[in-house]
Design an enzyme around this catalytic site. Structure first.
Site, PDB file in Angstrom:
ATOM      1  N   SER A  34      12.473  76.137  67.430  1.00 12.94           N
ATOM      2  CA  SER A  34      10.903  76.082  67.857  1.00 12.94           C
ATOM      3  C   SER A  34      10.532  74.803  68.628  1.00 12.94           C
ATOM      4  O   SER A  34      10.854  73.872  68.674  1.00 12.94           O
ATOM      5  CB  SER A  34      10.258  76.127  66.412  1.00 12.94           C
ATOM      6  OG  SER A  34       8.674  75.928  66.906  1.00 12.94           O
ATOM      7  N   LYS A  73      13.690  72.424  62.153  1.00 11.60           N
ATOM      8  CA  LYS A  73      13.876  72.978  63.474  1.00 11.60           C
ATOM      9  C   LYS A  73      14.783  72.241  64.613  1.00 11.60           C
ATOM     10  O   LYS A  73      15.555  72.740  65.320  1.00 11.60           O
ATOM     11  CB  LYS A  73      12.741  73.680  64.265  1.00 11.60           C
ATOM     12  CG  LYS A  73      12.354  74.952  63.490  1.00 11.60           C
ATOM     13  CD  LYS A  73      13.401  75.991  63.685  1.00 11.60           C
ATOM     14  CE  LYS A  73      12.630  77.581  62.908  1.00 11.60           C
ATOM     15  NZ  LYS A  73      14.007  78.528  63.057  1.00 11.60           N
ATOM     16  N   TYR A  76       8.843  71.933  58.911  1.00  9.90           N
ATOM     17  CA  TYR A  76       9.315  73.013  59.779  1.00  9.90           C
ATOM     18  C   TYR A  76       9.827  72.332  61.111  1.00  9.90           C
ATOM     19  O   TYR A  76      11.059  72.692  61.419  1.00  9.90           O
ATOM     20  CB  TYR A  76       8.119  73.949  59.912  1.00  9.90           C
ATOM     21  CG  TYR A  76       8.540  74.810  60.853  1.00  9.90           C
ATOM     22  CD1 TYR A  76       9.045  76.244  60.561  1.00  9.90           C
ATOM     23  CD2 TYR A  76       8.195  75.012  62.176  1.00  9.90           C
ATOM     24  CE1 TYR A  76       9.436  77.284  61.580  1.00  9.90           C
ATOM     25  CE2 TYR A  76       8.639  76.002  63.458  1.00  9.90           C
ATOM     26  CZ  TYR A  76       9.032  77.218  62.855  1.00  9.90           C
ATOM     27  OH  TYR A  76       9.176  78.131  63.737  1.00  9.90           O
TER      28      TYR A  76
END
Length: 314
Positions: A155, A172, A168
């Site tokens: 991401s 990632k 997150y």
């Protein structure tokens, strides 16, 4: 250019049950172009909570209705045993695994000091460990066949940062490091690995963000369907790249690469605390930056652990 197809190929797409969803779009496009597709989805909400259920089965039915071949699977990518079960299901049904798109993910929004320990473990488990376990499970059959395409999903949040998404983002960015190393290790086995950083209006956005954000994204062309061709291209046998990172959104594709500044320092390899402080502006001056090379399969002997030196790779 003639139509790019996947006839005879077997693909696994994880987290592909959401609608609208990136995984679903990857699976539908691969199947439309001839691949047999295992559609995996655990059946939880985008934040990792609740049970949605039925999503993978619905995507499979869409594929079958369009004349394709697919099967659903509800195992978790977050455990080694779950990942093995996913890959084994594809092997039992079709005898091979050629493509793995690691799309599964959850993204609970929370400030760093407020996110629960359970959610931290869940996010890292699905995103980072999910990639590790799935790539390991698929590695052996790909290695035995001398062919494989790994499409790992990261991401843009991982490189630019975004409040409420610290864990997150950490997971990632870990996906990027994993993929670049697998590209180097997989080269001699015919396995290519790349990263896609997609942005699209998905069920996650529609569930956890304001409706106006989702509406604006759609108006700007940020749809899963606009990203799917990039994921499919990275999964195709004609894609020549490995170890690269591509950003895809709204019908665009760009390479994200790493660079380093000229920095400071003499030939004697010595720095002082004061020199670093005084010349910090030169350290961060990006003029004439040097691109960091792509992963190389050539590893000098002095960089190998002793047990691997002079040992043929098998």
């Amino acid at each position: 250019m003639s139509e790019l197809r996947f006839d005879g190929r077997v693909a696994i797409v994880t987290g592909a049950g959401g609608n609208p969803g990136l995984g679903r779009s990857y699976a539908l496009l691969l199947a439309l172009r001839g691949a047999k597709v295992l559609v995996n989805d655990l059946g939880v909400g985008p934040d990792g909570r609740g049970m949605v259920g039925g999503g993978a089965d619905k995507v499979v039915q869409e594929i079958i209705d369009a004349g394709g071949e697919a099967m659903s699977n509800g195992d978790s990518v977050a455990t080694a045993s779950g990942a093995r079960s996913i890959v084994d299901a594809a092997l039992e049904a079709w005898g091979r695994v050629d493509i793995l798109i690691n799309n599964a993910g959850v993204a609970p929004f929370a400030l760093f000091d407020e996110i629960s320990e359970d959610d931290i473990e869940k996010v890292v488990g699905v995103h980072l460990f999910g990639h590790i376990w799935m790539c390991r499970a698929a590695w052996r059959p790909m290695k035995e066949n001398g062919y494989g395409r790994l499409v790992n999903v990261s991401s843009g949040v991982a490189v630019r940062g975004l409040a409420y998404q610290s864990i997150y983002a950490a997971a990632k960015l870990g996906v990027v490091g994993l993929t670049r190393t697998l590209a180097a290790e997989g080269h001699s086995f015919g396995i290519r690995a790349n990263v896609i950083m997609p942005a699209a209006d998905t069920l996650a956005w529609q569930t956890m963000l304001e409706p106006s954000f989702s509406e604006q994204a759609r108006e700007n062309g940020l749809t899963p369907e606009s990203v799917a061709p990039v994921g499919a291209w990275l999964a195709h046998e004609s894609c020549p790249y490995s170890g690269k990172v591509f950003q895809a959104q709204g019908g665009t594709i760009r390479e994200l690469y790493f660079a380093r500044t000229n920095g400071i320092g003499g030939t004697d390899g010595r720095l002082t605390l004061e020199a670093v402080a005084a010349q910090s502006a030169e350290v961060v001056d990006r003029t004439g930056s040097e691109v960091v090379p792509d992963p190389s399969p050539e590893i000098p002997d002095h960089m190998k652990p002793k047990r691997y030196r002079d040992t043929p790779r098998t």
